[in-house]
Design an enzyme around this catalytic site. Structure first.
Site, PDB file in Angstrom:
ATOM      1  N   SER A  22       0.815  -1.205   0.000  1.00  0.00           N
ATOM      2  CA  SER A  22       0.000   0.000   0.000  1.00  0.00           C
ATOM      3  C   SER A  22       0.861   1.274   0.000  1.00  0.00           C
ATOM      4  O   SER A  22       1.602   1.523  -0.931  1.00  0.00           O
ATOM      5  CB  SER A  22      -0.969  -0.034   1.190  1.00  0.00           C
ATOM      6  OG  SER A  22      -1.948   0.960   1.115  1.00  0.00           O
TER       7      SER A  22
ATOM      8  N   ASP B 148      11.066   4.685  -9.629  1.00  0.00           N
ATOM      9  CA  ASP B 148      10.791   5.271 -10.944  1.00  0.00           C
ATOM     10  C   ASP B 148      11.755   6.404 -11.266  1.00  0.00           C
ATOM     11  O   ASP B 148      12.235   6.523 -12.398  1.00  0.00           O
ATOM     12  CB  ASP B 148       9.355   5.811 -10.990  1.00  0.00           C
ATOM     13  CG  ASP B 148       8.349   4.761 -11.424  1.00  0.00           C
ATOM     14  OD1 ASP B 148       8.730   3.584 -11.564  1.00  0.00           O
ATOM     15  OD2 ASP B 148       7.165   5.111 -11.605  1.00  0.00           O
TER      16      ASP B 148
ATOM     17  N   LYS C  22      -0.541  -4.115  -3.277  1.00  0.00           N
ATOM     18  CA  LYS C  22      -1.851  -3.624  -2.831  1.00  0.00           C
ATOM     19  C   LYS C  22      -2.013  -2.177  -3.298  1.00  0.00           C
ATOM     20  O   LYS C  22      -1.433  -1.272  -2.717  1.00  0.00           O
ATOM     21  CB  LYS C  22      -1.990  -3.710  -1.312  1.00  0.00           C
ATOM     22  CG  LYS C  22      -3.358  -3.287  -0.793  1.00  0.00           C
ATOM     23  CD  LYS C  22      -3.427  -3.420   0.730  1.00  0.00           C
ATOM     24  CE  LYS C  22      -4.817  -3.080   1.251  1.00  0.00           C
ATOM     25  NZ  LYS C  22      -5.182  -1.678   1.003  1.00  0.00           N
TER      26      LYS C  22
END
Length: 209
Positions: A115, A126, A140
């Site tokens: 999460s 990224d 999740k």
């Protein structure tokens, strides 16, 4: 016994050696961003120039806390994309408050990283701001709402949106793949041998400031 309000810190910090600091975040709580900032400043003052950020077994917490803490380690940019069922998107942008956007950084993840933890780890991966070490994360990344049924027949929980990393990678069901795989075995657990931290220290030690 006396009743009392007990505040449990969500952050643990320490120096692992003369140059590597360690921050472990257990949950993304209401005060976690300030705790991370305070802990970071403490180990920085003690000489840390490289950082291990431990998100293992952190199952998440407040979305705003994830965005705020992630922003501390980036110069700017989108932190998270929220994509709804109709295709519309909401962008969560950098808060404008940067703590350290340059120091070599490792994030430790495992199958319990979920999460909000995946939001942070995914964004920093990224942007190539941090190297992920450990095992694939949980995966999740759905947003669900309760929808009441007619005639008081209860309610059902419906998925209404999903979270994507800044580069559009889906978190739900996919999880994050570490840049360096290090599996923590049952034997490691029994002997308290943390090979994931050891590998992170090796990786950071090889980087010249």
């Amino acid at each position: 016994l006396k009743r009392a309000v007990i505040t449990v810190p969500s952050v643990e910090t320490r120096l692992l050696n003369e140059e590597i600091g360690y921050i472990r975040l257990y949950t993304f709580g209401a005060n976690s961003a300030e705790e991370v900032r305070t802990g970071y400043e403490k180990i920085k003052a003690e000489g840390a120039s490289k950082l291990i950020f431990d998100l293992r077994n952190n199952s998440g917490g407040f979305l705003d806390a994830a965005v705020e803490i992630t922003s501390l380690f980036l110069e700017d940019g989108v932190i998270l994309i929220e994509e709804w069922g109709d295709g519309s998107r909401k962008l969560y942008n950098h808060t404008g408050k940067t703590l350290d956007a340059d120091s070599p950084m490792v994030i430790l993840i495992n199958e319990g990283t979920a999460s909000a933890s995946e939001i942070m780890a995914g964004a920093l991966q990224d942007y190539k701001r941090a190297t992920l070490i450990g095992a694939p994360s949980f995966g999740k990344g759905y947003i669900q709402n309760w929808m009441p049924l007619q005639n008081d027949f209860g309610a059902i929980r419906i998925t209404v949106a999903r979270w994507l990393t800044p580069k559009g990678r889906q978190i739900q069901g996919e999880g994050l793949t570490p840049d360096i795989f290090v599996i923590h075995t049952d034997e490691d657990f029994k002997t308290q041998n943390d090979r994931q931290i050891q590998r992170a220290v090796e990786y950071l030690s090889a980087i010249k400031n």
